[in-house]
Structures are given as C-alpha cells and as structure tokens.
Design a protein around this motif. Structure first.
Motif, short mmCIF file in Angstrom:
data_model
loop_
_atom_site.label_atom_id
_atom_site.label_comp_id
_atom_site.label_asym_id
_atom_site.label_seq_id
_atom_site.Cartn_x
_atom_site.Cartn_y
_atom_site.Cartn_z
N VAL A 23 -34.33 -9.21 11.63
CA VAL A 23 -34.31 -10.31 12.59
C VAL A 23 -33.21 -10.05 13.60
O VAL A 23 -32.12 -9.60 13.24
CB VAL A 23 -34.05 -11.65 11.85
N PHE A 104 -37.60 -13.59 5.24
CA PHE A 104 -38.60 -12.86 6.03
C PHE A 104 -38.29 -11.37 6.06
O PHE A 104 -39.19 -10.54 5.95
CB PHE A 104 -38.70 -13.43 7.45
N VAL A 153 -39.47 -15.52 14.93
CA VAL A 153 -38.46 -15.33 13.89
C VAL A 153 -37.75 -13.98 14.12
O VAL A 153 -36.52 -13.91 14.12
CB VAL A 153 -39.07 -15.39 12.47
N ALA A 160 -35.10 -18.42 10.48
CA ALA A 160 -35.90 -18.08 9.31
C ALA A 160 -36.02 -19.26 8.35
O ALA A 160 -37.07 -19.52 7.79
CB ALA A 160 -35.31 -16.87 8.60
#
Length: 170
Positions: A23, A104, A153, A160
């Motif tokens: 991310v 994630f 995201v 997240a």
C-alpha cells in the motif's frame, strides 16, 4: 538461507513487479524521501536475479527504490538473495520489513503465492508461519475486494482498516 551478497545495482536494472503487493502511504513516503535525501540509503533493498542477465527483481524495498528514483539516484544498495522468487517473497515476509503490513498486503501476498506460484493454501500458511485459516481469510478478503476499491487501498486513498471493516462487508 543460502548465500547473499551486497552489491550496487543500477536503478534501471530493477524489476518492480511486486510493488503492487504494498500500500502507498504518502506521509511515510515523504519521510523516507527526506531521510534518503539527507542521509542516503542506510539499508539495502532485497533482490533476486531476474530472468535476464544483469536484471534484478525487487523482493522488498520498493518504496526506497521509488524514492531514490525521485531523488535522481543512479544506483541502489541491494542484498542479492540466491533463492527462488516465491521463497524469497515468503522469507522477506517472515523476516518482517521496515513497514508493518496490513491485512490487504498480507492478502495480496497470499494470492500471489497461491495463484501465481501455485502454492496450496496449506503451503502458503506453512511458509508464512501462519495457520491455513489465516491464509484462507486473507485470500478471501482480497478476492472479495472490487477492483476499484483495491486500487483506492493500494494508492493510499482509502484506509485498509476502513475498507476491510466497512466497505468489503457491503
């Protein structure tokens, strides 16, 4: 782990194909950019040999590579691991990294190892030193995520935690 060596690698010789497993965190990226500009690179990125001679696949350190490119650096200090790609990804996960991974990022790694490297969920769980249930839940989380939300995201525009707890259940 097998042999490892520290080398200087030209930034143009790096493949960033696993950058999508993390991310973007704009505030942390700005701090990293400032630190690299002020004191230089302190720790090597982790790479493995690429498919072509002189090319390397970045396993861990994508944010440092992006920051060094923005600073117009030519080279990066890299620890070259003599491991197969999937095993290198799993090993880097086990060792932890400079960034704490969210659900994630963990899910994207599980999906990468399971779908692209054909590891069973049991093998993924074992190699990441987690339970099969954990691996299954992480995989389900990212598979249920609509593409547009995954992009938000990954880009750091939607947190997240909010995506996992509020948007995905919808």
């Amino acid at each position: 782990m097998s042999a490892m060596r520290i080398v200087e690698v030209g930034l143009d010789a790096l493949e960033l194909k696993h950058a999508r497993l993390s991310v973007c965190r704009p505030v942390a990226q700005r701090r990293l950019l400032a630190s690299l500009g002020e004191v230089g690179q302190q720790s090597p990125v982790i790479v493995i040999a690429g498919s072509e001679a002189g090319r390397y696949i970045v396993i861990d350190g994508h944010k440092r590579v992006r920051a060094l490119k923005r600073l117009k650096a030519d080279v990066v200090k890299a620890a070259v691991w003599e491991l197969p790609e999937a095993q290198a990804l799993a090993t880097a996960f086990q060792m932890g990294s400079s960034w704490r991974r969210d659900a994630f990022e963990e899910g994207w790694l599980v999906a990468e190892l399971h779908r692209n490297f054909n590891w069973s969920l049991g093998e993924v769980a074992e190699r990441l030193t987690r339970s099969k249930s954990w691996a299954s839940k992480r995989l389900a989380l990212v598979e249920e995520l609509p593409d547009w939300l995954a992009e938000e995201v990954a880009g750091g525009r939607v947190g997240a935690h909010a995506a996992a707890n509020f948007l995905v259940p919808l």
